[in-house]
Design a protein around this motif. Structure first.
Motif, PDB file in Angstrom:
ATOM      1  N   UNK A 152       0.674  -1.216  -0.141  1.00  0.00           N
ATOM      2  CA  UNK A 152      -0.220   0.009   0.068  1.00  0.00           C
ATOM      3  C   UNK A 152       0.658   1.363  -0.078  1.00  0.00           C
ATOM      4  N   UNK A 153       2.012   1.115   0.017  1.00  0.00           N
ATOM      5  CA  UNK A 153       3.267   2.266  -0.238  1.00  0.00           C
ATOM      6  C   UNK A 153       2.916   3.351   0.750  1.00  0.00           C
ATOM      7  N   UNK A 154       2.622   2.866   2.239  1.00  0.00           N
ATOM      8  CA  UNK A 154       2.500   3.748   3.170  1.00  0.00           C
ATOM      9  C   UNK A 154       4.088   4.027   4.033  1.00  0.00           C
ATOM     10  N   UNK A 155       4.857   3.236   3.672  1.00  0.00           N
ATOM     11  CA  UNK A 155       6.106   3.366   4.328  1.00  0.00           C
ATOM     12  C   UNK A 155       6.309   2.525   5.457  1.00  0.00           C
ATOM     13  N   UNK A 156       5.103   1.566   5.680  1.00  0.00           N
ATOM     14  CA  UNK A 156       5.184   0.890   6.896  1.00  0.00           C
ATOM     15  C   UNK A 156       4.886  -0.765   6.246  1.00  0.00           C
ATOM     16  N   UNK A 157       4.994  -1.497   7.186  1.00  0.00           N
ATOM     17  CA  UNK A 157       4.503  -2.758   6.877  1.00  0.00           C
ATOM     18  C   UNK A 157       3.379  -3.331   7.644  1.00  0.00           C
ATOM     19  N   UNK A 158       2.118  -3.567   7.388  1.00  0.00           N
ATOM     20  CA  UNK A 158       1.029  -3.986   8.286  1.00  0.00           C
ATOM     21  C   UNK A 158       1.098  -5.650   8.278  1.00  0.00           C
ATOM     22  N   UNK A 159       0.370  -6.106   9.189  1.00  0.00           N
ATOM     23  CA  UNK A 159       0.230  -7.413   9.473  1.00  0.00           C
ATOM     24  C   UNK A 159      -0.090  -8.267   8.065  1.00  0.00           C
ATOM     25  N   UNK A 160      -1.002  -7.809   7.370  1.00  0.00           N
ATOM     26  CA  UNK A 160      -1.243  -8.448   6.025  1.00  0.00           C
ATOM     27  C   UNK A 160      -0.202  -8.611   5.085  1.00  0.00           C
ATOM     28  N   UNK A 161       0.472  -7.468   5.248  1.00  0.00           N
ATOM     29  CA  UNK A 161       1.898  -7.485   4.070  1.00  0.00           C
ATOM     30  C   UNK A 161       2.999  -8.382   4.489  1.00  0.00           C
ATOM     31  N   UNK A 162       3.112  -8.390   5.861  1.00  0.00           N
ATOM     32  CA  UNK A 162       3.970  -9.210   6.564  1.00  0.00           C
ATOM     33  C   UNK A 162       3.554 -10.764   6.400  1.00  0.00           C
ATOM     34  N   UNK A 163       2.349 -10.966   6.710  1.00  0.00           N
ATOM     35  CA  UNK A 163       1.950 -12.253   6.588  1.00  0.00           C
ATOM     36  C   UNK A 163       2.105 -12.740   4.948  1.00  0.00           C
ATOM     37  N   UNK A 164       1.739 -12.064   4.104  1.00  0.00           N
ATOM     38  CA  UNK A 164       1.921 -12.435   2.728  1.00  0.00           C
ATOM     39  C   UNK A 164       3.280 -12.715   2.156  1.00  0.00           C
ATOM     40  N   UNK A 165       4.236 -11.843   2.627  1.00  0.00           N
ATOM     41  CA  UNK A 165       5.825 -12.000   2.584  1.00  0.00           C
ATOM     42  C   UNK A 165       6.135 -13.313   3.207  1.00  0.00           C
ATOM     43  N   UNK A 166       5.778 -13.555   4.246  1.00  0.00           N
ATOM     44  CA  UNK A 166       6.267 -14.973   4.910  1.00  0.00           C
ATOM     45  C   UNK A 166       5.708 -15.777   4.160  1.00  0.00           C
TER      46      UNK A 166
END
Length: 92
Positions: free
Chosen positions: A73-87
């Motif tokens: 979402x290009x907000x400069x931070x990683x939320x849990x959904x983004x982190x989970x998708x990465x993992x």
């Protein structure tokens, strides 16, 4: 403590690896990992939080690259959904 070291190593692996089997962590394990990295408990990972846990394993430039890949979402931070998708996409 050893399990946290393993998490750090996994976080440093390339996020999107071709022909790689996804890590089979549960949503609960991913939440625990995320919460451990989220120092201020605001539900978002900043570059500085990430860096404080994995320095000197990777450089700030490498962190910038990983954030660019993960921060959808290009907000400069990683939320849990983004982190989970990465993992889920990481090579084990």
């Amino acid at each position: 403590m050893f399990s946290r070291f393993v998490i750090l190593i996994l976080l440093c692996l390339p996020v999107f690896a071709s022909n790689a089997q996804a890590c089979h962590s549960t949503p609960e394990q991913r939440r625990e990992d995320f919460d451990w990295l989220d120092a201020d408990k605001d539900g978002l990972l900043t570059r500085s939080e990430y860096f404080s846990h994995i320095h000197p394993i990777i450089t700030i430039d490498e962190i910038q690259e990983r954030f660019a890949e993960v921060d959808t979402d290009e907000d400069g931070k990683v939320n849990f959904d983004e982190f989970s998708a990465m993992k889920q996409k990481q090579r084990c």
